[in-house]
Motif scaffolding. Structure first.
Motif, PDB file in Angstrom:
ATOM      1  N   GLN A 283      -8.522   4.231  -6.529  1.00  8.68           N
ATOM      2  CA  GLN A 283      -9.072   4.663  -5.241  1.00  8.68           C
ATOM      3  C   GLN A 283      -7.997   5.324  -4.391  1.00  8.68           C
ATOM      4  O   GLN A 283      -8.257   6.324  -3.730  1.00  8.68           O
ATOM      5  CB  GLN A 283      -9.696   3.482  -4.481  1.00  8.68           C
ATOM      6  N   VAL A 284      -6.779   4.776  -4.395  1.00  3.30           N
ATOM      7  CA  VAL A 284      -5.680   5.374  -3.631  1.00  3.30           C
ATOM      8  C   VAL A 284      -5.451   6.807  -4.111  1.00  3.30           C
ATOM      9  O   VAL A 284      -5.359   7.748  -3.315  1.00  3.30           O
ATOM     10  CB  VAL A 284      -4.384   4.535  -3.741  1.00  3.30           C
ATOM     11  N   THR A 285      -5.385   6.988  -5.416  1.00  4.97           N
ATOM     12  CA  THR A 285      -5.161   8.312  -5.988  1.00  4.97           C
ATOM     13  C   THR A 285      -6.306   9.263  -5.636  1.00  4.97           C
ATOM     14  O   THR A 285      -6.073  10.437  -5.327  1.00  4.97           O
ATOM     15  CB  THR A 285      -4.989   8.215  -7.516  1.00  4.97           C
ATOM     16  N   ALA A 286      -7.522   8.778  -5.650  1.00  2.00           N
ATOM     17  CA  ALA A 286      -8.675   9.624  -5.308  1.00  2.00           C
ATOM     18  C   ALA A 286      -8.577  10.106  -3.858  1.00  2.00           C
ATOM     19  O   ALA A 286      -8.834  11.285  -3.567  1.00  2.00           O
ATOM     20  CB  ALA A 286      -9.976   8.867  -5.538  1.00  2.00           C
ATOM     21  N   TRP A 287      -8.187   9.232  -2.935  1.00  2.00           N
ATOM     22  CA  TRP A 287      -8.026   9.635  -1.535  1.00  2.00           C
ATOM     23  C   TRP A 287      -6.869  10.621  -1.393  1.00  2.00           C
ATOM     24  O   TRP A 287      -6.968  11.590  -0.630  1.00  2.00           O
ATOM     25  CB  TRP A 287      -7.808   8.416  -0.636  1.00  2.00           C
ATOM     26  N   ILE A 288      -5.783  10.408  -2.115  1.00  2.00           N
ATOM     27  CA  ILE A 288      -4.653  11.349  -2.074  1.00  2.00           C
ATOM     28  C   ILE A 288      -5.117  12.726  -2.534  1.00  2.00           C
ATOM     29  O   ILE A 288      -4.775  13.746  -1.922  1.00  2.00           O
ATOM     30  CB  ILE A 288      -3.478  10.846  -2.942  1.00  2.00           C
TER      31      ILE A 288
ATOM     32  N   LEU B 286     -19.255   8.344   6.280  1.00  2.00           N
ATOM     33  CA  LEU B 286     -20.493   7.752   5.768  1.00  2.00           C
ATOM     34  C   LEU B 286     -20.225   6.766   4.628  1.00  2.00           C
ATOM     35  O   LEU B 286     -21.125   6.031   4.224  1.00  2.00           O
ATOM     36  CB  LEU B 286     -21.438   8.847   5.282  1.00  2.00           C
ATOM     37  N   GLU B 287     -18.994   6.753   4.122  1.00  2.00           N
ATOM     38  CA  GLU B 287     -18.639   5.888   2.998  1.00  2.00           C
ATOM     39  C   GLU B 287     -18.248   4.490   3.498  1.00  2.00           C
ATOM     40  O   GLU B 287     -17.797   4.339   4.639  1.00  2.00           O
ATOM     41  CB  GLU B 287     -17.479   6.503   2.213  1.00  2.00           C
ATOM     42  N   PRO B 288     -18.391   3.471   2.631  1.00  2.00           N
ATOM     43  CA  PRO B 288     -18.020   2.118   3.038  1.00  2.00           C
ATOM     44  C   PRO B 288     -16.515   2.002   3.313  1.00  2.00           C
ATOM     45  O   PRO B 288     -15.707   2.668   2.656  1.00  2.00           O
ATOM     46  CB  PRO B 288     -18.402   1.241   1.843  1.00  2.00           C
ATOM     47  N   HIS B 289     -16.170   1.179   4.287  1.00  3.78           N
ATOM     48  CA  HIS B 289     -14.785   0.828   4.618  1.00  3.78           C
ATOM     49  C   HIS B 289     -13.987   1.981   5.229  1.00  3.78           C
ATOM     50  O   HIS B 289     -12.764   1.938   5.267  1.00  3.78           O
ATOM     51  CB  HIS B 289     -14.037   0.261   3.405  1.00  3.78           C
TER      52      HIS B 289
ATOM     53  N   PRO C 109      -8.546  -1.889   3.728  1.00  5.24           N
ATOM     54  CA  PRO C 109      -8.060  -2.425   2.456  1.00  5.24           C
ATOM     55  C   PRO C 109      -9.156  -2.591   1.404  1.00  5.24           C
ATOM     56  O   PRO C 109      -8.910  -2.392   0.216  1.00  5.24           O
ATOM     57  CB  PRO C 109      -7.460  -3.777   2.818  1.00  5.24           C
ATOM     58  N   GLU C 110     -10.376  -2.908   1.850  1.00  2.00           N
ATOM     59  CA  GLU C 110     -11.478  -3.093   0.909  1.00  2.00           C
ATOM     60  C   GLU C 110     -11.856  -1.782   0.225  1.00  2.00           C
ATOM     61  O   GLU C 110     -12.460  -1.779  -0.840  1.00  2.00           O
ATOM     62  CB  GLU C 110     -12.712  -3.657   1.632  1.00  2.00           C
ATOM     63  N   GLY C 111     -11.504  -0.649   0.841  1.00  2.00           N
ATOM     64  CA  GLY C 111     -11.837   0.658   0.299  1.00  2.00           C
ATOM     65  C   GLY C 111     -10.829   1.194  -0.706  1.00  2.00           C
ATOM     66  O   GLY C 111     -11.066   2.222  -1.334  1.00  2.00           O
ATOM     67  N   VAL C 112      -9.700   0.487  -0.843  1.00  2.00           N
ATOM     68  CA  VAL C 112      -8.662   0.907  -1.799  1.00  2.00           C
ATOM     69  C   VAL C 112      -8.159  -0.308  -2.585  1.00  2.00           C
ATOM     70  O   VAL C 112      -6.982  -0.632  -2.571  1.00  2.00           O
ATOM     71  CB  VAL C 112      -7.489   1.650  -1.101  1.00  2.00           C
TER      72      VAL C 112
ATOM     73  N   LEU D 195       0.843  -1.200   0.000  1.00  4.02           N
ATOM     74  CA  LEU D 195       0.000   0.000   0.000  1.00  4.02           C
ATOM     75  C   LEU D 195       0.879   1.251   0.000  1.00  4.02           C
ATOM     76  O   LEU D 195       0.604   2.214  -0.719  1.00  4.02           O
ATOM     77  CB  LEU D 195      -0.943  -0.004   1.203  1.00  4.02           C
ATOM     78  N   ALA D 196       1.958   1.231   0.770  1.00  5.38           N
ATOM     79  CA  ALA D 196       2.885   2.371   0.787  1.00  5.38           C
ATOM     80  C   ALA D 196       3.465   2.611  -0.605  1.00  5.38           C
ATOM     81  O   ALA D 196       3.583   3.760  -1.050  1.00  5.38           O
ATOM     82  CB  ALA D 196       4.004   2.130   1.798  1.00  5.38           C
TER      83      ALA D 196
END
Length: 111
Positions: free
Chosen positions: A91-96, A61-64, A83-86, A7-8
């Motif tokens: 998804q990782v890029t969206a959170w970043i 409010l979002e899953p995971h 982990p299920e959320g990325v 993940l890192a």
């Protein structure tokens, strides 16, 4: 338990083109700073994301997604994404990007 190095590495790829990024070992995992302010990190197998208080409340409010609480006291403005959320780099890029929007509003820290 060590932190999820895969993940890192996905975070490193997502941050590769950003300026002002620094990587530091912290809280038993790894953190990535933008202009001296903590942006995202990895704790165990979860993605830690700094969103600010309002966006963090909405993200819960979002899953995971859950509060970032590793000491018995939740860190305000932060969330942990399981982990299920990325499942992939998108998804990782969206959170970043979400974290970057908030952290860019903070003053840069002196080294």
């Amino acid at each position: 338990m060590a932190f999820d190095e895969a993940l890192a590495e996905r975070i490193r790829r997502g941050l590769a083109r950003k300026k002002g990024i620094e990587e530091k070992k912290m809280f038993g995992g790894v953190g990535f700073l933008l202009n001296g302010n903590l942006l995202v990190g990895v704790w165990k197998d979860s993605l830690c994301v700094r969103l600010g208080p309002e966006q963090a409340e909405q993200a819960l409010l979002e899953p995971h997604v859950k509060e970032f609480d590793i000491t018995g006291r939740a860190m305000k403005g932060w969330v942990l994404v399981g982990p299920e959320g990325v499942p992939d780099d998108e998804q990782v890029t969206a959170w970043i990007e979400r974290a970057t929007q908030f952290v860019r509003t903070l003053p840069a820290k002196e080294k």
